[in-house]
Scaffold this motif. Structure first.
Motif, mmCIF file in Angstrom:
data_model
loop_
_atom_site.group_PDB
_atom_site.id
_atom_site.type_symbol
_atom_site.label_atom_id
_atom_site.label_comp_id
_atom_site.label_asym_id
_atom_site.label_seq_id
_atom_site.Cartn_x
_atom_site.Cartn_y
_atom_site.Cartn_z
ATOM 1 N N PHE A 70 -42.372 38.322 8.715
ATOM 2 C CA PHE A 70 -43.225 37.354 8.329
ATOM 3 C C PHE A 70 -43.811 36.764 7.831
ATOM 4 O O PHE A 70 -44.773 36.199 7.007
ATOM 5 C CB PHE A 70 -43.833 36.741 9.592
ATOM 6 C CG PHE A 70 -44.226 35.155 9.486
ATOM 7 C CD1 PHE A 70 -43.713 33.546 9.868
ATOM 8 C CD2 PHE A 70 -45.798 35.159 9.714
ATOM 9 C CE1 PHE A 70 -44.484 32.562 10.199
ATOM 10 C CE2 PHE A 70 -46.539 33.928 9.798
ATOM 11 C CZ PHE A 70 -45.674 32.453 9.352
ATOM 12 N N ALA A 71 -44.963 37.579 7.332
ATOM 13 C CA ALA A 71 -46.095 38.192 6.891
ATOM 14 C C ALA A 71 -45.689 37.701 4.950
ATOM 15 O O ALA A 71 -45.974 37.383 4.125
ATOM 16 C CB ALA A 71 -47.521 38.993 6.733
ATOM 17 N N TYR A 72 -44.341 38.997 4.748
ATOM 18 C CA TYR A 72 -43.806 38.605 3.046
ATOM 19 C C TYR A 72 -43.416 37.285 3.426
ATOM 20 O O TYR A 72 -43.152 36.309 2.259
ATOM 21 C CB TYR A 72 -43.228 39.363 3.313
ATOM 22 C CG TYR A 72 -43.497 41.265 4.057
ATOM 23 C CD1 TYR A 72 -44.243 41.404 3.143
ATOM 24 C CD2 TYR A 72 -42.843 41.961 5.072
ATOM 25 C CE1 TYR A 72 -45.631 43.059 3.175
ATOM 26 C CE2 TYR A 72 -43.198 43.304 4.807
ATOM 27 C CZ TYR A 72 -44.539 43.631 4.537
ATOM 28 O OH TYR A 72 -44.336 44.834 4.665
ATOM 29 N N GLU A 73 -42.762 36.741 3.938
ATOM 30 C CA GLU A 73 -41.982 35.742 4.353
ATOM 31 C C GLU A 73 -43.818 34.497 3.809
ATOM 32 O O GLU A 73 -43.077 33.240 3.145
ATOM 33 C CB GLU A 73 -41.734 34.982 5.723
ATOM 34 C CG GLU A 73 -40.344 35.829 5.825
ATOM 35 C CD GLU A 73 -39.939 35.156 6.809
ATOM 36 O OE1 GLU A 73 -38.436 35.704 7.286
ATOM 37 O OE2 GLU A 73 -40.546 34.696 8.308
ATOM 38 N N LEU A 74 -44.535 34.470 4.323
ATOM 39 C CA LEU A 74 -45.493 33.572 4.364
ATOM 40 C C LEU A 74 -46.328 33.382 2.942
ATOM 41 O O LEU A 74 -46.180 32.237 1.931
ATOM 42 C CB LEU A 74 -46.372 33.382 4.936
ATOM 43 C CG LEU A 74 -47.681 32.766 5.345
ATOM 44 C CD1 LEU A 74 -47.010 30.744 5.170
ATOM 45 C CD2 LEU A 74 -49.177 32.534 6.148
ATOM 46 N N GLU A 75 -46.226 34.133 2.623
ATOM 47 C CA GLU A 75 -46.784 34.959 1.276
ATOM 48 C C GLU A 75 -45.624 34.308 -0.022
ATOM 49 O O GLU A 75 -46.229 33.711 -1.133
ATOM 50 C CB GLU A 75 -47.251 36.236 1.067
ATOM 51 C CG GLU A 75 -48.092 36.600 1.990
ATOM 52 C CD GLU A 75 -49.959 36.204 1.751
ATOM 53 O OE1 GLU A 75 -50.044 35.083 1.982
ATOM 54 O OE2 GLU A 75 -50.986 36.153 2.189
ATOM 55 N N SER A 127 -44.281 25.836 2.745
ATOM 56 C CA SER A 127 -43.855 26.990 2.484
ATOM 57 C C SER A 127 -43.269 26.906 4.534
ATOM 58 O O SER A 127 -42.942 28.079 4.800
ATOM 59 C CB SER A 127 -45.578 27.999 3.221
ATOM 60 O OG SER A 127 -46.166 27.552 1.679
ATOM 61 N N PRO A 128 -43.805 26.148 5.432
ATOM 62 C CA PRO A 128 -43.217 26.193 6.312
ATOM 63 C C PRO A 128 -41.611 25.880 6.829
ATOM 64 O O PRO A 128 -41.069 26.737 7.557
ATOM 65 C CB PRO A 128 -43.542 25.062 7.297
ATOM 66 C CG PRO A 128 -44.938 24.713 6.459
ATOM 67 C CD PRO A 128 -44.425 25.377 5.132
ATOM 68 N N ILE A 129 -41.094 25.510 5.936
ATOM 69 C CA ILE A 129 -39.338 24.880 5.150
ATOM 70 C C ILE A 129 -39.324 26.226 5.212
ATOM 71 O O ILE A 129 -38.336 26.797 5.352
ATOM 72 C CB ILE A 129 -39.339 23.345 4.399
ATOM 73 C CG1 ILE A 129 -39.874 22.155 5.141
ATOM 74 C CG2 ILE A 129 -37.958 23.805 3.679
ATOM 75 C CD1 ILE A 129 -39.995 21.075 4.088
ATOM 76 N N ILE A 130 -39.953 26.501 3.503
ATOM 77 C CA ILE A 130 -39.023 28.216 3.285
ATOM 78 C C ILE A 130 -39.146 29.260 4.327
ATOM 79 O O ILE A 130 -38.453 29.613 4.234
ATOM 80 C CB ILE A 130 -40.052 28.337 2.053
ATOM 81 C CG1 ILE A 130 -39.902 27.190 0.814
ATOM 82 C CG2 ILE A 130 -39.734 29.708 1.526
ATOM 83 C CD1 ILE A 130 -40.846 27.489 0.079
#
Length: 233
Positions: A130-135, A106-109
């Motif tokens: 960022f919330a969209y990226e994390l999910e 997840s942190p890599i993506i």
């Protein structure tokens, strides 16, 4: 270093380099406490960022990310203990070790999504992305975990546990992490001395390593204690 170690372990066992595989495994006994303690320090770093409001990103996401990191720490400790204590059950051992990587995806993506595209964040006014990226990255990690589990359900169940933990992370990020009670807990975490967190991390992880290494070994003739076929797991 941890990812490199897992790569060496996977390559060496699939190419019959058992001495190198054993050496890498023993090296992990030393590296894991450092790897795991760094995760606890990340938890506190996020907590302090939120408590001190040192930047706009931590103000928005610091409290919401701490349950994510706590779940990562808890599950990686369990998976590594599982891998070491059941090292004679080859496929379960391999799945448990490799399942830890799901928490690093997840942190890599998220960082790859920052390179460009519609989710790239250009300034503080776009931190909401960022919330969209994390999910999105969590969803990909979950799907990978479920796919790996489906290949060999009888022995690859550690991937299912990791996928379930990532689901819990996503839910905690959107629910628990937003509550006033949790924000108060985060401020309490931030107030802890860093050295105390580091010492506690080393002690807990070292105890887990020792307990796993000295655990009673399973029957080598069990159904799961078989030589792995070529493949990821």
């Amino acid at each position: 270093m941890w990812v490199g170690l897992l790569a060496v372990q996977s390559w060496s066992i699939h190419h019959g380099r058992r001495p190198l595989h054993r050496l890498a495994g023993r090296a992990s006994l030393v590296l894991f406490p450092l790897f795991w303690t760094s995760g606890l320090l990340i938890v506190q770093m996020m907590a302090r960022g939120f408590a001190t409001a040192d930047n706009h990103f931590h103000t928005i996401f610091g409290a919401r990310l701490t349950p994510v990191d706590i779940l990562t720490s808890a599950c990686t400790l369990y998976l590594y203990h599982l891998a070491v204590s059941r090292r004679r059950e080859v496929l379960v051992h391999a799945a448990a070790m490799l399942a830890i990587l799901l928490f690093l995806l997840s942190p890599i993506i998220v960082r790859l999504l920052q390179i460009g595209g519609p989710l790239a964040i250009r300034g503080p006014d776009q931190y909401y992305k960022f919330a969209y990226e994390l999910e999105l990255s969590n969803l990909l990690s979950i799907l990978i975990g479920l796919w790996l589990y489906s290949r060999r359900p009888r022995t690859a169940w550690p991937f299912l546990i990791a996928a379930a933990a990532v689901v819990a992370q996503s839910l905690a990020f959107e629910t628990v992490g937003r509550t006033p009670a949790w924000e108060a807990a985060v401020r309490a975490i931030a107030a802890l001395p860093t050295i105390a967190v580091a010492v506690a991390g080393v002690m807990i992880s070292a105890l887990a390593v020792w307990h796993a290494w000295t655990a009673r070994k399973p029957n080598i003739g069990s159904a799961e204690a078989i030589t792995p076929r070529p493949g990821l797991v």
